[in-house]
Design an enzyme around this catalytic site. Structure first.
Site, short mmCIF file in Angstrom:
data_model
loop_
_atom_site.label_atom_id
_atom_site.label_comp_id
_atom_site.label_asym_id
_atom_site.label_seq_id
_atom_site.Cartn_x
_atom_site.Cartn_y
_atom_site.Cartn_z
N SER A 220 1.91 -6.26 12.20
CA SER A 220 2.67 -7.23 11.41
C SER A 220 3.85 -7.79 12.22
O SER A 220 4.56 -7.04 12.88
CB SER A 220 3.19 -6.51 10.16
OG SER A 220 3.73 -7.43 9.28
N ARG B 143 2.41 -12.18 -0.97
CA ARG B 143 1.06 -12.43 -0.45
C ARG B 143 0.32 -13.49 -1.24
O ARG B 143 0.61 -13.71 -2.41
CB ARG B 143 0.22 -11.14 -0.55
CG ARG B 143 0.71 -9.99 0.32
CD ARG B 143 0.03 -10.01 1.65
NE ARG B 143 0.48 -8.96 2.53
CZ ARG B 143 -0.04 -8.75 3.74
NH1 ARG B 143 -1.01 -9.52 4.17
NH2 ARG B 143 0.42 -7.78 4.51
N HIS C 100 -9.43 -4.20 13.43
CA HIS C 100 -8.36 -4.80 12.62
C HIS C 100 -7.80 -5.96 13.45
O HIS C 100 -6.87 -5.77 14.23
CB HIS C 100 -7.29 -3.75 12.32
CG HIS C 100 -6.27 -4.19 11.34
ND1 HIS C 100 -4.95 -3.81 11.41
CD2 HIS C 100 -6.36 -5.00 10.25
CE1 HIS C 100 -4.28 -4.36 10.41
NE2 HIS C 100 -5.12 -5.08 9.70
N ASP D 21 -8.49 -10.97 9.60
CA ASP D 21 -8.01 -9.58 9.52
C ASP D 21 -9.00 -8.48 9.88
O ASP D 21 -8.60 -7.48 10.45
CB ASP D 21 -7.47 -9.33 8.11
CG ASP D 21 -6.55 -8.12 8.03
OD1 ASP D 21 -5.68 -7.99 8.91
OD2 ASP D 21 -6.70 -7.32 7.11
N ARG E 180 0.84 -1.20 0.00
CA ARG E 180 0.00 0.00 0.00
C ARG E 180 0.88 1.25 0.00
O ARG E 180 2.01 1.22 0.42
CB ARG E 180 -0.89 0.02 1.24
CG ARG E 180 -2.01 -1.00 1.24
CD ARG E 180 -2.83 -0.91 2.52
NE ARG E 180 -2.01 -1.13 3.71
CZ ARG E 180 -1.53 -0.17 4.48
NH1 ARG E 180 -1.80 1.10 4.23
NH2 ARG E 180 -0.79 -0.46 5.54
N LYS F 278 -0.18 -12.69 14.85
CA LYS F 278 -1.65 -12.66 14.82
C LYS F 278 -2.24 -13.82 14.00
O LYS F 278 -3.12 -14.54 14.46
CB LYS F 278 -2.08 -11.30 14.22
CG LYS F 278 -3.58 -11.09 14.13
CD LYS F 278 -3.92 -9.63 13.81
CE LYS F 278 -3.43 -9.19 12.46
NZ LYS F 278 -4.49 -8.90 11.48
N THR F 279 -1.72 -14.00 12.77
CA THR F 279 -2.24 -15.06 11.90
C THR F 279 -1.90 -16.43 12.47
O THR F 279 -2.74 -17.32 12.55
CB THR F 279 -1.67 -14.90 10.47
OG1 THR F 279 -2.00 -13.60 10.01
CG2 THR F 279 -2.26 -15.91 9.52
#
Length: 534
Positions: free
Chosen positions: A241, A325, A223, A260, A62, A245-246
């Site tokens: 990041s 990704r 988020h 997410d 981004r 988390k994932t």
């Protein structure tokens, strides 16, 4: 999965928008067709498992400085204008939209109707117009796929118009560069040009929901990732990041609600999306089997390279970017919850990777501390990416997602605090970073210990144990935890000397206080009282 559609796009759908394309209109195509078209156009290749691999071009992430919100009667006094919420005049929105539609009128285009929000009470209908088939595949994967009956009278509430090949002229279009993402709440449209990075579409819709849901529907937008146990207990995981988390929310014993973006209503938690957008860097079947096995036909893999002479992905390669990704539909994950709606959360985890080695591996937060830590959104990155730099670097991102929050962070924090009190939710701060000293001296917390602490919290095994309070941050830490050595639970005890710990803890506390200055005016007394002691 959605069924093959025989429904055509209503003729006036694009004309009403001001788009009259001379090329072909590809409506609601399926992943197989979009994959085939991408390959035919020379814009992608298949890997050895049959997933589509593409390169997003100049932008592999981004571009926050090029994301604008139209400043008008609706947004002028509601948006928290800052480095992420950058104002643009409405005249530039109209100008860019007209130029983009003119540009797309000479092309083949790909149109997709889809939804945001798994809870039908809050569902929003979206129409996406793309310049290429792989961008459209991303939207198939990431947004919620309608049934054929939903398409018969589909009325889009929001539009995304995305054209990577269209470049703005900053001198006349009010942008900073050739690439841009412009969001208009009045015209319910997101314009994205000059960048092929697909995440701009995902985060554009997320930004919109972060504005609309808290104000219009009293829904807390978050988020975070979320999962649910066999007995219906929901847990949510916030973290920037690199905090885990994932990895930590992908628990084989729990159902995945989403990875997410979620909303918290009076009745429960729901996913905004229909898919996952996972990082691929250093991906391995051993560490993250669910993500690894989701790379199959239908998945879209971005900016990876192959092992030389093969079409096998080299997951360790950062040749194009570290931000490699993959997007895929939620049902590519074996334990995904359908529909992706969970009950009221019982536990919330704030994950931080503290490279200073100061924060305890797990601590329980009061409502005031919850709101303070939420607004702070802290983690510390190891600055090994620059030659000769070994010192950790603090990162603060309000509500663990500052670039996507149009409102003042205190608004989201107050909603979270209110819900926490109302439903007696337990909130835990979990340090997945260093212990026994900062990066370079201490050691990274073992994943097995972090998992054991989270399991203990989820199963109520930390409810009735004795707690200590840490100096500086005044955090409550359990004295014992099943399957975790007691001596590591108090970070101060793991350091070579208490004095060295106190010095570093004071430094970090001061950084928290300094960072919070910009939010203090919008925060309540309860939040301000939870600041660390300096």
């Amino acid at each position: 999965m959605s069924v093959p559609t025989m429904i055509a796009l209503p003729k006036n759908a694009l004309v009403n928008l001001g788009l009259n394309p001379s090329g072909e209109i590809h409506y609601q195509l399926h992943p197989e067709e979009l994959t085939e078209q991408t390959i035919q156009r020379g814009e992608g290749v298949l890997n050895d498992t049959g997933a589509l691999v593409i390169n997003t071009g100049k932008f592999t992430g981004r571009s926050p400085k090029d994301k604008f919100t139209v400043k008008d009667a609706i947004t002028e006094n509601t948006v928290h204008w800052n480095d992420f919420n950058i104002a643009i005049e409405e005249k530039f929105f109209f100008q860019l939209k007209e130029k983009m539609l003119q540009y797309l009128s000479t092309k083949d285009i790909w149109v997709r109707d889809c939804f945001a929000c798994a809870d039908e009470n809050y569902r929003l209908s979206l129409r996406v117009i793309n310049e290429n088939p792989w961008s459209n595949l991303f939207c198939y994967n990431m947004f919620i796929r309608p049934e054929e009956k939903d398409l018969e009278n589909f009325a889009p509430q929001w539009h995304i118009i995305q054209a990577p090949g269209f470049k703005a002229d900053p001198a006349v279009d009010g942008t900073r560069a050739e690439n841009f993402a412009v969001l208009s709440f009045t015209h319910k449209t997101i314009l994205i040009g000059g960048t092929g990075y697909t995440g701009e579409m995902k985060k554009g819709i997320f930004t919109m929901l972060n504005y609309v849901l808290p104000q219009k529907a009293n829904v807390l937008s978050m988020h975070c990732s979320a999962n649910m146990g066999a007995n219906g207990d929901t847990a949510i995981f916030f973290g920037l990041s690199g905090t885990g988390k994932t990895t930590l929310s992908a628990d084989p014993n729990r159902m995945l609600i989403g990875d997410d973006e979620h909303g918290w209503t009076n009745n429960g938690v729901f996913n905004f999306e229909g898919g996952c957008y996972a990082k691929c860097i250093d991906l391995s079947e051993e560490k993250e089997p669910e993500i690894y096995n989701a790379i199959k036909p239908g998945a879209l893999v971005e900016n990876v390279t192959f092992i030389e002479g093969t079409n096998k992905i080299d997951f360790s390669s950062k040749k194009i970017t570290e931000n490699t990704r993959v997007s895929y539909p939620l049902d590519f994950i074996s334990n995904a919850l359908e529909p992706s709606i969970g009950k009221i959360p019982k536990n919330i985890f704030f994950l931080t990777c503290d490279a200073y080695g100061v924060l305890p591996p797990i601590s329980r937060l009061t409502p005031g501390q919850t709101m303070y830590q939420f607004i702070s959104g802290y983690t510390a990155k190891v600055a090994g990416t620059e030659a000769g730099v070994t010192e950790p670097k603090s990162t603060f991102s309000a509500c663990f997602g500052a670039p996507f929050l149009p409102l003042h962070p205190a608004q989201y924090a107050e909603m979270l605090g209110k819900k926490m009190k109302e439903h007696n939710v337990k909130v835990w701060l979990v340090n997945t970073g260093w212990s026994g000293g900062p990066y370079g001296i201490g050691k990274r917390m073992k994943l097995a210990y972090t998992r054991a602490m989270i399991t203990a919290a989820l199963e109520g095994q930390l409810d009735n144990v004795e707690y200590d309070t840490t100096p500086w941050f005044k955090l409550a830490i359990p004295k014992t935890c099943p399957n975790v050595p007691s001596e590591i639970l108090n970070a101060r005890n793991t350091w070579p000397t208490p004095e060295a710990f106190d010095k570093k803890a004071r430094e970090l506390a001061a950084e928290f206080v300094k960072n919070f200055e910009k939010y203090a005016s919008g925060a309540s007394e309860e939040i301000l009282a939870a600041a660390p002691r300096v």
